[in-house]
Design a protein around this motif. Structure first.
Motif, PDB file in Angstrom:
ATOM      1  N   LYS B  89       3.280   1.570  -5.863  1.00 43.73           N
ATOM      2  CA  LYS B  89       1.501   0.970  -6.466  1.00 43.73           C
ATOM      3  C   LYS B  89       1.129  -0.536  -7.172  1.00 43.73           C
ATOM      4  O   LYS B  89       0.395  -1.047  -6.555  1.00 43.73           O
ATOM      5  N   GLN B 107     -12.184   0.322  -8.212  1.00 43.29           N
ATOM      6  CA  GLN B 107     -11.177   0.134  -9.060  1.00 43.29           C
ATOM      7  C   GLN B 107     -11.876   1.754  -9.925  1.00 43.29           C
ATOM      8  O   GLN B 107     -10.999   2.921 -10.884  1.00 43.29           O
ATOM      9  N   LEU B 110     -10.154   4.095  -7.776  1.00 44.70           N
ATOM     10  CA  LEU B 110      -9.138   4.103  -7.831  1.00 44.70           C
ATOM     11  C   LEU B 110      -8.390   4.774  -9.607  1.00 44.70           C
ATOM     12  O   LEU B 110      -7.382   6.514  -9.600  1.00 44.70           O
ATOM     13  N   GLN B 111      -9.518   4.699 -10.419  1.00 47.79           N
ATOM     14  CA  GLN B 111      -9.200   6.243 -12.218  1.00 47.79           C
ATOM     15  C   GLN B 111      -9.467   7.260 -11.728  1.00 47.79           C
ATOM     16  O   GLN B 111      -8.936   7.882 -12.249  1.00 47.79           O
ATOM     17  N   LEU B 113      -9.426   8.624  -9.035  1.00 48.31           N
ATOM     18  CA  LEU B 113      -7.939   9.530  -8.409  1.00 48.31           C
ATOM     19  C   LEU B 113      -6.931   9.256  -9.243  1.00 48.31           C
ATOM     20  O   LEU B 113      -5.993  10.796  -8.970  1.00 48.31           O
ATOM     21  N   GLU B 114      -6.407   7.927 -10.357  1.00 43.83           N
ATOM     22  CA  GLU B 114      -5.557   8.795 -11.101  1.00 43.83           C
ATOM     23  C   GLU B 114      -6.118   9.548 -12.114  1.00 43.83           C
ATOM     24  O   GLU B 114      -5.283  10.707 -12.634  1.00 43.83           O
ATOM     25  N   GLU B 117      -4.961  12.741 -10.332  1.00 43.84           N
ATOM     26  CA  GLU B 117      -3.078  12.639 -10.222  1.00 43.84           C
ATOM     27  C   GLU B 117      -2.794  13.015 -11.998  1.00 43.84           C
ATOM     28  O   GLU B 117      -1.712  14.041 -11.899  1.00 43.84           O
ATOM     29  N   TYR B 141      -1.774  10.298  -4.368  1.00 40.12           N
ATOM     30  CA  TYR B 141      -0.631   9.287  -4.129  1.00 40.12           C
ATOM     31  C   TYR B 141      -0.847   7.809  -2.965  1.00 40.12           C
ATOM     32  O   TYR B 141      -1.541   6.794  -3.474  1.00 40.12           O
ATOM     33  N   GLN B 143      -3.822   7.929  -1.230  1.00 35.93           N
ATOM     34  CA  GLN B 143      -5.225   7.661  -1.339  1.00 35.93           C
ATOM     35  C   GLN B 143      -5.532   6.810  -2.040  1.00 35.93           C
ATOM     36  O   GLN B 143      -6.393   5.719  -1.855  1.00 35.93           O
ATOM     37  N   GLN B 144      -4.499   7.081  -3.036  1.00 30.83           N
ATOM     38  CA  GLN B 144      -4.133   5.685  -4.037  1.00 30.83           C
ATOM     39  C   GLN B 144      -3.958   4.339  -3.450  1.00 30.83           C
ATOM     40  O   GLN B 144      -4.891   3.296  -3.750  1.00 30.83           O
TER      41      GLN B 144
END
Lengths: 183, 159
Positions: B89, B107, B110-111, B113-114, B117, B141, B143-144
């Motif tokens: 990443k 973003q 992404l956040q 997805l994080e 995670e 991961y 997907q990110q």
């Protein structure tokens, strides 16, 4: 797009083709090529005085124009811009040939700069005499008398003094006169 | 009958001179070939990076699967996977840092997805060898990485 070669092509149609070429349309470019190939080849042949090399130079002109066409902003006529690209390429082509010949044999001693007419069988009249002229005199004569450039422009194009351009033109005229009167 | 004066001959010839001369040979084929060759070269250039990215993503997915299903129980699979994906990443984010993204809210995505995670990782602390959870973590991961590629890759294709 189908183009009728016998019909005058308006600037608008040409501009449309140019826009399409800018978007990568090869069919439009083929139409532009068909419109201008004879003029470009005529210029190349008179400047280079060799059919094979003139054909190569004409191809190089159209390959380069394809890549450079985005730079054409329409402020001048497309034919003027194309003519300028073709002149530069044909002149550099002559120089490249001369450089190559110089590295192999002595160009001046070879007599090749005056025997090119043998490779231009399809020409007649004045053209037949023009292609017999020595290289520099021929290029100056073609650019000045046939294409209508000024000596100042020719001097810049050929990298010579304005006086040299005038002298080469005078030389060309003298040779043409001599050949014409002895024919 | 006398010959025309040279000056007259020259003037007349220049006036009548046809600037157009048709070449004996058809030159278009050579021009078209040259154009096509160059076009193909630039196409290769423009698609090579997205393709490489896709290949990398596939390799990553394959590695994750291997790690999930074939690593020994003694190894902390989640940690190894996490390290691997974090490097991937970071590498992508560095690669694309000077490049504008296609969307503004990537973003935020992404956040999200994080966050997912983190939630899976917390659950894995109690069941470190839970294959379903490890697989879910691998998917998140992936997907990110896909998201980062997707919002940046179209710019590459325009070059």
């Amino acid at each position: 797009m189908l183009m009728d070669a016998n019909q005058p092509i308006t600037d608008q149609v040409q501009q449309m083709l140019i826009d399409q070429v800018k978007n990568g349309d090869q069919l439009a470019y083929k139409a532009l090529y068909d419109m201008h190939k004879a003029k470009v080849y005529g210029l190349c042949l008179r400047l280079i005085a060799d059919e094979g090399h003139a054909q190569d130079a004409t191809q190089e002109v159209f390959v380069q124009v394809w890549h450079k066409i985005a730079q054409f902003d329409g402020r001048s006529q497309f034919s003027t811009w194309l003519h300028s690209v073709a002149s530069n390429i044909a002149i550099s082509y002559v120089r490249k040939q001369k450089h190559w010949l110089n590295t192999v044999i002595s160009f001046e001693q070879s007599g090749m700069d005056e025997q090119s007419a043998n490779d231009c069988n399809g020409l007649n009249g004045l053209d037949k005499l023009i292609v017999r002229l020595p290289e520099r005199a021929r290029m100056v004569f073609v650019l000045y008398a046939v294409e209508g450039y000024r000596h100042e422009e020719i001097a810049t194009l050929l990298g010579m003094a304005v006086g040299s351009s005038k002298a080469q033109y005078h030389r060309a005229r003298q040779l043409l006169k001599q050949w014409y009167e002895n024919e | 009958m006398s010959k025309t004066n040279f000056d007259d001959y020259l003037n007349e010839s220049l006036t009548q001179l046809n600037k157009n001369i048709t070449p004996d040979k058809e030159l278009w084929d050579g021009i078209e070939r040259a154009i096509m060759t160059n076009k193909q070269a630039s196409t290769v250039k423009s698609v090579v990076w997205p393709k490489l990215t896709a290949i990398t993503a596939c390799c990553v997915a394959a590695l994750v699967s291997t790690m999930v299903f074939f690593t020994s129980p003694e190894t902390n699979t989640a940690v190894a996977m996490s390290d691997f994906f974090t490097k991937q990443k970071q590498s992508l984010l560095v690669q694309y840092q000077s490049q504008a993204a296609l969307t503004d809210n990537w973003q935020v995505q992404l956040q999200e997805l994080e966050d997912a995670e983190q939630a899976i990782k917390q659950t894995l602390e109690n069941e470190p060898q839970n294959k379903a959870l490890l697989s879910m973590l691998a998917q998140v991961y992936q997907q990110q990485l896909d998201l980062i590629n997707k919002v940046h890759a179209p710019r590459w294709q325009q070059i």
